[in-house]
Design a protein around this motif. Sequence first.
Motif, short mmCIF file in Angstrom:
data_model
loop_
_atom_site.label_atom_id
_atom_site.label_comp_id
_atom_site.label_asym_id
_atom_site.label_seq_id
_atom_site.Cartn_x
_atom_site.Cartn_y
_atom_site.Cartn_z
N VAL A 132 99.13 -72.06 31.29
CA VAL A 132 99.19 -70.47 32.10
C VAL A 132 98.22 -69.32 31.72
CG1 VAL A 132 100.91 -69.06 33.46
CG2 VAL A 132 101.55 -71.24 32.93
N LYS A 133 98.15 -69.19 32.98
CA LYS A 133 96.86 -67.81 32.65
C LYS A 133 97.47 -67.06 33.95
CE LYS A 133 92.72 -70.13 31.26
NZ LYS A 133 93.36 -70.56 29.62
N ARG A 134 97.75 -67.56 35.33
CA ARG A 134 98.50 -66.88 36.38
C ARG A 134 99.49 -66.60 36.59
NH1 ARG A 134 94.64 -64.41 40.80
NH2 ARG A 134 95.22 -63.00 40.69
N ALA A 135 100.45 -65.81 36.96
CA ALA A 135 101.80 -65.99 37.47
C ALA A 135 101.90 -64.51 38.80
CB ALA A 135 103.53 -65.96 36.41
N LEU A 136 102.93 -65.20 39.32
CA LEU A 136 103.41 -63.91 40.38
C LEU A 136 104.98 -64.68 40.44
CD1 LEU A 136 103.33 -62.75 42.84
CD2 LEU A 136 103.41 -64.96 44.55
N ILE A 137 105.57 -63.42 40.45
CA ILE A 137 107.58 -63.56 39.79
C ILE A 137 107.36 -62.83 41.84
CG2 ILE A 137 108.85 -62.62 38.87
CD1 ILE A 137 107.07 -62.36 36.51
N ASP A 194 95.01 -68.73 43.29
CA ASP A 194 95.68 -69.52 42.45
C ASP A 194 96.52 -69.13 41.01
OD1 ASP A 194 93.84 -71.45 43.68
OD2 ASP A 194 92.31 -71.05 42.27
N TYR A 195 97.67 -68.71 41.13
CA TYR A 195 98.21 -69.54 40.42
C TYR A 195 99.49 -70.48 39.72
CZ TYR A 195 99.00 -64.09 42.54
OH TYR A 195 98.61 -62.80 42.66
N ASP A 196 99.40 -70.43 37.85
CA ASP A 196 99.45 -71.60 37.96
C ASP A 196 101.27 -71.54 38.06
OD1 ASP A 196 96.98 -71.97 36.79
OD2 ASP A 196 97.43 -70.43 35.58
N MET A 197 102.19 -70.08 37.94
CA MET A 197 103.31 -70.34 37.90
C MET A 197 103.68 -69.92 38.62
SD MET A 197 106.14 -69.91 35.01
CE MET A 197 106.47 -71.90 34.29
N ILE A 198 104.84 -70.01 39.79
CA ILE A 198 105.64 -69.37 40.31
C ILE A 198 107.15 -69.47 40.01
CG2 ILE A 198 106.00 -68.57 43.19
CD1 ILE A 198 103.07 -68.69 42.25
N ILE A 213 109.91 -69.15 29.00
CA ILE A 213 109.31 -70.14 29.22
C ILE A 213 107.98 -69.91 30.27
CG2 ILE A 213 109.52 -72.05 31.77
CD1 ILE A 213 112.39 -71.81 31.79
N LEU A 214 108.15 -68.53 30.27
CA LEU A 214 106.61 -68.30 30.86
C LEU A 214 105.78 -67.68 29.61
CD1 LEU A 214 104.66 -66.42 32.73
CD2 LEU A 214 105.91 -64.58 32.88
N LEU A 269 103.49 -71.59 49.29
CA LEU A 269 102.60 -71.63 48.11
C LEU A 269 102.55 -73.10 46.57
CD1 LEU A 269 104.74 -68.93 46.68
CD2 LEU A 269 102.08 -68.69 47.48
N LYS A 270 101.47 -72.92 46.12
CA LYS A 270 100.77 -73.91 45.35
C LYS A 270 101.48 -73.72 44.63
CE LYS A 270 96.56 -73.12 45.28
NZ LYS A 270 95.54 -72.29 45.85
N LYS A 271 102.47 -74.77 43.57
CA LYS A 271 103.49 -74.89 43.36
C LYS A 271 102.64 -76.03 41.72
CE LYS A 271 106.51 -74.75 45.74
NZ LYS A 271 106.03 -74.61 47.16
N LYS A 272 102.04 -75.60 40.23
CA LYS A 272 102.10 -76.03 39.33
C LYS A 272 102.96 -76.29 38.53
CE LYS A 272 99.22 -75.72 35.42
NZ LYS A 272 97.65 -75.52 34.50
N PHE A 273 103.94 -74.84 38.00
CA PHE A 273 105.39 -74.85 37.20
C PHE A 273 105.78 -73.96 38.54
CE2 PHE A 273 101.86 -75.27 34.04
CZ PHE A 273 102.34 -76.44 33.73
#
Length: 504
Positions: free
Chosen positions: A106-111, A168-172, A96-97, A194-198
Motif C-alpha cells: 500500500v502506498k496510498r490510502a483513503l479513510i 489510485d488508492y491501494d486501501m480504502i 493492518i494499514l 471506488l477501486k478497492k484493492k484492499f
Amino acid sequence: MIMIIERSSEWEEGFNNRLNHLEQWQSWTLYKMSYDTVKMKLIPDFTGLQATKYLPNLQPLKHQLEAAETVIERMNGKAILADEVGLGKTIEAGLILKEYLIRGLVKRALILAPASLINQWIEELNSKFHIPAMAYKKNCPIERYDVLIMSMDTAKKSPHKERIYEQDYDMIIIDEAHKLKNNKTQIYEFVQGLKKKFCLLLTATPIQNDVFELYYLISLLKPGHLGNYDTFQSAFSASKHHLEHDDYLKELVNQVMVRNRREDTGIDWTNRCVQIVPITFTDEEREVYDMLGALGGASSFSLITLQKEMCSSKEATALTLTNMLEDHTHSQEIEAILAKLMALEVNSKAQKTLEIVKQANDKVIIFTEYRATQIYLQWYLHANGITSVLFNGKFNKSKRDYMKHLFKERAQVLIATEAGGEGINLQFCHHVINYDLPWNPMKLEQRIGRVHRLGQEHDVHIYNLAIENTIEEKILALLHTKIDVFEKVVGDLDAILTNFKESV
C-alpha cells in the motif's frame, strides 16, 4: 561570471590502487553491517506482523493483533472489522494499514469516517502508528497526500467524488460502515464505485434492522460472495426478520468478518446491569395518547410518530402537531388535542428519570430522540436542582468537546440525542438512561458502548424506560426480534434489553 566545470579524475588513483591490491575495497565490518541491515528489512514470508517492531508508542492487545493477522493472512486485506463497541477497531485498522505500508503493498490510502471522528483518526494514525495522515480540506491537492481522511458526507458529493475517483488508492478504510446499509443511498453508490484493492469496513453493528443490510455490506467488500440478491434471498429464505440455514450463512460471513466480543479478549470487564423500567401514564396523559391514535386524516406513519413523541414529552408532540395544523383538514381536532396536551402538568417518564438520577447520585447519561425533549429535560432537571449539559448533532466539534468537558468536571447529567451514541468516549460515567427507545437495537448497543468500553472501572447500569400499554411495548417486542436475527448471523450480544418479558 563564468563557471568552469571540469571532470574530476581523483577517483582513478584510488580505483587503480584497489585493482592492484594496494588498498582494500571496503571494510568487511561495514559491509557486514550493511548486509545485516538490508536482511533485517526483508520479509521472508507473509505470516506474522512486522508493524509492531516499528511502533514504540503502541501496545496492542492480543485480540487486536490476532484480528490484524487474520485479515492479512486469511482475508487478503478485505474484511469487516466488527468487534463490539470499545474494543479498538481503529487500532486493528491502523495495524493492518501500517503492515501493508511496510511491506510496500500500500502506498496510498483513503479513510472515510463521520465528520465527528476525523480528528480522532488523524491523532491515532499520527501519534500511535507514525502514519502521516491528513484531513481533506476544500480545494486541497489530494494527489499529494498518501493517506487522506475524509468525511463520508463530503466524499459522496460533487466535485469531491470525481476528484477521488481520479486517484489510485491501494486501501480504502470506512469507519461506522453500517451507514452504508442502504444500497440506494448516495454514499453506498459512491463506495461501490471506488477501486478497492484492499478494503476494511469498521462497524460493531453490521446488522441493524434486517439481514439484507449485511448482504449489502459484504457485496461492497466482495461482490458475489453471497450470490446475487435473488440467490441470497432464495438460499436462506431471507426476509427482514427471518432466515433459514443460519449456520451456513454464519460460516460464509465469518470468511470476511472478524468479530471479537468482550468476553473473548481475556480482559476483566465490569458487568452490565440492565433493567427495563415500566412506567404508567397518568389518566390525563393516557387520554391525550388515545386521542392522538384516533386522529382523523393522518397517515399511519404520522400517528406512530405522534404516539412515540407523546411517550417522550408534550413539547416534542406539540411541535409536530403545530406543523400539521398548516395543511391538515382536521385542524379543529388538532387544536383540541393541543389544548389538552398543553394543559398537562405531569410527565410521568420525566418524573421516573429524576428519581433514577437522584438514586444514582453520580454521573448519568440520558438518551432521547427529540431535541424538544432534550431542552425540556434540562429545564425539568434544573428545576429540581440537577445540573446538566446538552449534546446533539447540531454542535460542532469544539462545542461537543466543551460539553464533554463540562459533563466530566461540573454537571451531573449529559442529555444526548442519537448523535451522542457515536464517537464520544465517556468511561468516567457508568449510568445510562435510555429515555426514548429506538427502533434499531444496535443504537442501544452504540449508546451503551460510550461507557462500557476499555477503561471503564465500574459496573455499568442501564435503564430502559418503557410506558406500559403504548407503542413502546411494541418497540420492545420488535427490538427482541431484531436482536434474534443479529445473533443468528453475527453472534451473541451483550445484554441490552434484559428482563423484557418479566418487566412489561
